[in-house]
Every structure is written in C-alpha cells, then in structure tokens.
Design an enzyme around this catalytic site. Structure first.
Site, PDB file in Angstrom:
ATOM      1  NE  ARG A 174       0.118  39.094  30.187  1.00 35.70           N
ATOM      2  CZ  ARG A 174      -0.018  38.069  29.357  1.00 35.70           C
ATOM      3  NH1 ARG A 174       0.898  37.113  29.319  1.00 35.70           N
ATOM      4  NH2 ARG A 174      -1.068  37.979  28.546  1.00 35.70           N
ATOM      5  CE1 TYR A 222     -10.725  32.750  25.961  1.00 34.86           C
ATOM      6  CE2 TYR A 222     -10.429  32.979  23.595  1.00 34.86           C
ATOM      7  CZ  TYR A 222      -9.973  32.532  24.823  1.00 34.86           C
ATOM      8  OH  TYR A 222      -8.778  31.869  24.916  1.00 34.86           O
ATOM      9  CG  ASP A 265      -1.455  41.544  28.327  1.00 35.46           C
ATOM     10  OD1 ASP A 265      -1.748  41.020  29.413  1.00 35.46           O
ATOM     11  OD2 ASP A 265      -1.742  41.049  27.222  1.00 35.46           O
ATOM     12  CG  ASP A 287      -9.312  40.488  32.342  1.00 35.60           C
ATOM     13  OD1 ASP A 287     -10.113  39.521  32.366  1.00 35.60           O
ATOM     14  OD2 ASP A 287      -8.654  40.794  31.329  1.00 35.60           O
ATOM     15  CB  SER A 317       5.349  39.307  21.605  1.00 36.90           C
ATOM     16  OG  SER A 317       4.291  39.128  20.687  1.00 36.90           O
ATOM     17  CG  HIS A 363     -11.084  33.655  31.973  1.00 38.13           C
ATOM     18  ND1 HIS A 363     -11.503  34.115  30.750  1.00 38.13           N
ATOM     19  CD2 HIS A 363     -10.203  32.652  31.713  1.00 38.13           C
ATOM     20  CE1 HIS A 363     -10.931  33.409  29.794  1.00 38.13           C
ATOM     21  NE2 HIS A 363     -10.135  32.523  30.345  1.00 38.13           N
TER      22      HIS A 363
HETATM   23  P1  ADP Z   1       1.162  37.760  22.060  1.00 36.00           P
HETATM   24  O1  ADP Z   1       0.974  39.157  22.540  1.00 36.00           O
HETATM   25  O2  ADP Z   1       0.543  36.742  22.945  1.00 36.00           O
HETATM   26  O3  ADP Z   1       2.600  37.436  21.771  1.00 36.00           O
HETATM   27  P2  ADP Z   1      -0.406  38.774  19.881  1.00 36.00           P
HETATM   28  O4  ADP Z   1      -1.094  38.107  18.747  1.00 36.00           O
HETATM   29  O5  ADP Z   1      -1.181  39.637  20.778  1.00 36.00           O
HETATM   30  O6  ADP Z   1       0.374  37.624  20.679  1.00 36.00           O
HETATM   31  O7  ADP Z   1       0.766  39.678  19.308  1.00 36.00           O
HETATM   32  C1  ADP Z   1       1.698  39.154  18.408  1.00 36.00           C
HETATM   33  C2  ADP Z   1       1.863  40.123  17.241  1.00 36.00           C
HETATM   34  O8  ADP Z   1       2.567  41.306  17.696  1.00 36.00           O
HETATM   35  C3  ADP Z   1       2.725  39.564  16.140  1.00 36.00           C
HETATM   36  O9  ADP Z   1       1.988  38.783  15.244  1.00 36.00           O
HETATM   37  C4  ADP Z   1       3.256  40.836  15.496  1.00 36.00           C
HETATM   38  O10 ADP Z   1       2.289  41.401  14.637  1.00 36.00           O
HETATM   39  C5  ADP Z   1       3.425  41.779  16.674  1.00 36.00           C
HETATM   40  N1  ADP Z   1       4.814  41.724  17.181  1.00 36.00           N
HETATM   41  C6  ADP Z   1       5.201  41.401  18.433  1.00 36.00           C
HETATM   42  N2  ADP Z   1       6.546  41.469  18.569  1.00 36.00           N
HETATM   43  C7  ADP Z   1       7.020  41.854  17.359  1.00 36.00           C
HETATM   44  C8  ADP Z   1       8.339  42.097  16.822  1.00 36.00           C
HETATM   45  N3  ADP Z   1       9.431  41.929  17.574  1.00 36.00           N
HETATM   46  N4  ADP Z   1       8.442  42.480  15.541  1.00 36.00           N
HETATM   47  C9  ADP Z   1       7.334  42.635  14.779  1.00 36.00           C
HETATM   48  N5  ADP Z   1       6.093  42.417  15.213  1.00 36.00           N
HETATM   49  C10 ADP Z   1       5.912  42.022  16.476  1.00 36.00           C
HETATM   50 MG    MG Z   2      -0.884  40.138  22.760  1.00 35.38          MG
END
Ligand code: ADP
Ligand code: MG
Length: 392
Positions: free
Chosen positions: A29, A230, A180, A38, A135, A36
């Site tokens: 997303r 933060y 998210d 939320d 992610s 800031h």
């Molecule tokens: P963001 O959500 O901004 O991308 P975050 O630190 O919250 O960053 O989340 C990233 C973490 O989510 C990665 O370090 C991993 O642990 C996990 N992750 C996300 N996508 C995957 C994936 N495709 N395979 C394995 N782990 C993942």
């Molecule tokens: Mg995240």
C-alpha cells in the site's frame, strides 16, 4: 503481477514437484495523504498498489516428509524453507524473523477457530522488503487469505485486518496502527480508502480517471534515528490534546488551537498544527478525488509535505529534493502534487501524475535526484489495486 504469478507457480513446482492447488494474493500500500494522523484518531487515505505478495499452496503429502500438523513454507525472497505449526499453542519468538508474520497470523486464525490441515506453500513478493510499502501487511493478509481458502471459512474483512494487525503487534513486535492491514485486506481497484482511525470505519473514494496515476519514488535513504523521534511526536500530540482539554487532536479545530496557543510550548503547538491541518487536508483531498479535481488534491499533497517538513519535522534533505523536483516539473509537465509518505526521515515520496507524461516525469526525477544526491532512486507508477483475493 502476472510475471510474479508465473514465477510463483514455477517455484512451487520446482520445490514441491506438483502443481499448486490454492493461489492467493494481497497487495502492499501507499498512503496518499494523512500522515501521523492515525494515533490522533484522525483520517488516513491509503490505496492498495499493483505490487503484492502471492502465496501458492497445496495439501501436504506423505512424500513431503513434514511433521504432522505443520506447514512447510518457502520464501523466495529469503531463499529459505521453514516449518510452522498449525495447531496447539503458538508463541512469538525471541527475535523477530520473517516467518513470525506467518506464525502470528496462523495463531490469530486458531483463536478464531480456523485451523488448516498440513500444507506446503511458496511465498513470493514484489513489494520491496522494508521499503515502507508494507510488505509485512501484504504477507500477513495473504497468509490469512490462504487460511480462509484452505479451510473454506471466511473472516469478515475487519476481523481479518485486526487479526493481522495483532500478528504484527505480538509476533513482529511492531505497534502499528490499523491502516496497512485494512487497505491490504479491503482495497478496491480504482478506489482510495478513507479510513477513520477513531472508529475503524471506511469509505471507498473513487479515483476514476485512468489518465492519472500515482508515482512512488524510493529515495533509498533511511536516516538512523536515536529512537526518541516517534515517541516525542506522539507525546507532543497527546500532551497538546490534554492541555487543551480534548480527548484527541481529532476533536480540535484550528481556531481552538490558535486560541490555546499560549498554553502550549512552541513544539507542542507545531506538532498539533500539523495534525489538525492534516486531518482537514485529508478530508479535502478525498473530496477532490471524488470530484475528479486532481489539481486540488495535488495542492493538499504539497501542503501536507510542507507541514510534515516544517511543523512535524519528519522529512529529510533527500526527500525534500524529490518533492522540489516534482514541484519544479509542475502541472505543465504533468505533476499535480507530491509529498513524503510513511513515518518519515527517508523512504518514499508519493506523487500524483498524468499517466501520459510518466516517462518524462520519471526521467527528470531520476536525473535531477542523481545529480543532487548521487543516489539512484527506484520508481514505479501504479493505479489503485484490488485488496486481498483468491487467484485460483
Ligand atoms: P515494510 O512493511 O515497510 O516492507 P517491515 O519491516 O514492516 O517493512 O516488514 C518487512 C519484513 O517482513 C521483512 O524483513 C520480512 O521479515 C517480512 N517479509 C515481508 N515480505 C516477505 C517475504 N516475501 N518473504 C519473507 N519475509 C517477508
Ligand atoms: Mg511493515
């Protein structure tokens, strides 16, 4: 996403020697405006992007040789297999690892009485890990969607998002808001979600014109923080609300803030001014998208950036450079608005652009950013995408 799907299916066949039975996806997303706000009971305005997590899975077979009642999961990004339990007591680990996001969601599903039989799965993603496009929520929501598909049980979307948020809190030890997981679970194609963080209600706001799009630019910088940034923002907001006698800054008008300015420190005043202004700007931007008035929406995005830079103080030089390059291209060059998106101190900008000019806009942004910083940015253009769903 088509390429990601083909790769996922191919990896699944290579790793498990058969075809996948279930394939699900959940998107990353970007927050278009409402930063800031939320934790001040305000509004946020995220949309799902055309990048996400895909999980392909099939029932386990004896030849997979996995312990009873477990799932065997392969992450393409991590190039690793892991076995995760599907029943019994599932507890968070000491140190957060990538599969904790999956374990946390499975634990949450179990609490809701949703228990899957043993399965094998491949997780693949084109959301950059740790790039501020969530992610993590994509992984959580895709996992919950897979469990729905495997068991044939369904959560209501709010319950599903909250379950995923809890996984992030407890298993990933990240005290995030609700945005998210809500948008990854409930996003709709060609719509931006106006989410009220006070009561978790949502409205879908059409972003109909296919002539317009959202450009996401990763500055590739993330400034090291001392850890107090933060918490200070949060407590300044909280203290300002308390001093002015409101439950949250959501309840405060700009007039009330100005009238009470003498009772606040300069810092509390500026933090509160950002939040009160940003809540209004978010509602105004949502109305502008509804009206297909993209020039107005873009103005709110620029104003949001200025406020985050000057009053909330969460921008950084590289991000300011990206926004100024975008401003310099201007409406004649196809750029209507741009701002920092995410928590701050680096990460990405979000820019409202005319699709027909996308190539020249990206070229200018890249060239000027490289010239000024020596850093090669990463960019892609997206329209609002569909939230989590079953592919097959
Ligand atoms: P963001 O959500 O901004 O991308 P975050 O630190 O919250 O960053 O989340 C990233 C973490 O989510 C990665 O370090 C991993 O642990 C996990 N992750 C996300 N996508 C995957 C994936 N495709 N395979 C394995 N782990 C993942
Ligand atoms: Mg995240």
């Amino acid at each position: 996403m088509e390429q990601l799907l083909q790769e996922t299916l191919r990896v699944f066949e290579t790793q498990f020697g058969r075809e996948a039975r279930w394939v699900v996806t959940a998107p990353g997303r970007v927050n278009v405006i409402g930063e800031h706000t939320d934790y001040n009971d305000g509004f946020v305005f995220p949309m799902a992007i055309e990048r996400g997590v895909i999980i392909a899975a099939a029932p386990a077979k004896a030849s997979d040789d996995i312990p009873a009642g477990q799932a065997r999961i392969y992450s393409v990004a991590k190039k690793k297999f892991v076995n995760v339990p599907l029943s019994g007591e599932i507890l968070p680990g000491e140190q957060v690892q990538w599969f904790d996001y999956v374990r946390g969601v499975i634990a949450g599903c179990l609490e809701e009485g949703v228990q899957a039989d043993a399965f094998v799965a491949v997780i693949h993603s084109n959301v950059p890990l740790g790039g501020g496009l969530s992610s993590s929520a994509a992984l959580e929501v895709a996992t919950a969607t897979l469990l729905e598909e495997i068991t044939g049980k369904t959560f209501n979307p709010v319950q599903k998002a909250l379950l995923c948020q809890k996984a992030e809190h407890v298993f990933a030890k990240m005290p995030c808001g609700i945005m998210d997981q809500f948008i990854s679970a409930m996003g709709e194609k060609d719509n931006i979600m106006l989410l009220d963080c006070q009561d978790c209600t949502t409205q879908m706001v059409p972003f109909v014109s296919e002539a317009m799009g959202i450009l996401i630019t990763n500055s590739k910088v993330k400034h090291a923080l001392s850890g107090s940034e933060y918490p200070e923002r949060r407590s300044s907001c909280h203290d300002a609300a308390k001093i002015l006698g409101v439950a949250s800054l959501r309840e405060l008008t700009m007039e009330q803030l100005e009238a009470g300015r003498d009772r606040l420190t300069d810092r509390q005043y500026r933090r509160a001014k950002h939040v009160v202004g940003e809540i209004s700007r978010t509602l105004e931007a949502a109305q502008a998208f509804r009206d297909s008035n993209y020039a107005e929406a873009g103005k709110r995005m620029y104003a949001s950036h200025d406020s985050l830079r000057d009053d909330f103080e969460v921008s950084c030089p590289e991000i300011d450079i990206l926004v100024e390059i975008a401003r310099g291209i201007g409406p004649d060059g196809g750029v209507l608005g741009s701002r920092i998106t995410g928590g701050g101190f680096g990460g990405c900008t979000v820019t409202l652009i005319e699709m027909a000019r996308r190539d020249s806009i990206m070229q200018t942004l890249r060239d000027e950013y490289v010239a000024k910083t020596g850093i090669e940015p990463e960019m892609f253009v997206t329209r609002p995408a569909q939230g989590a769903h079953i592919i097959s």
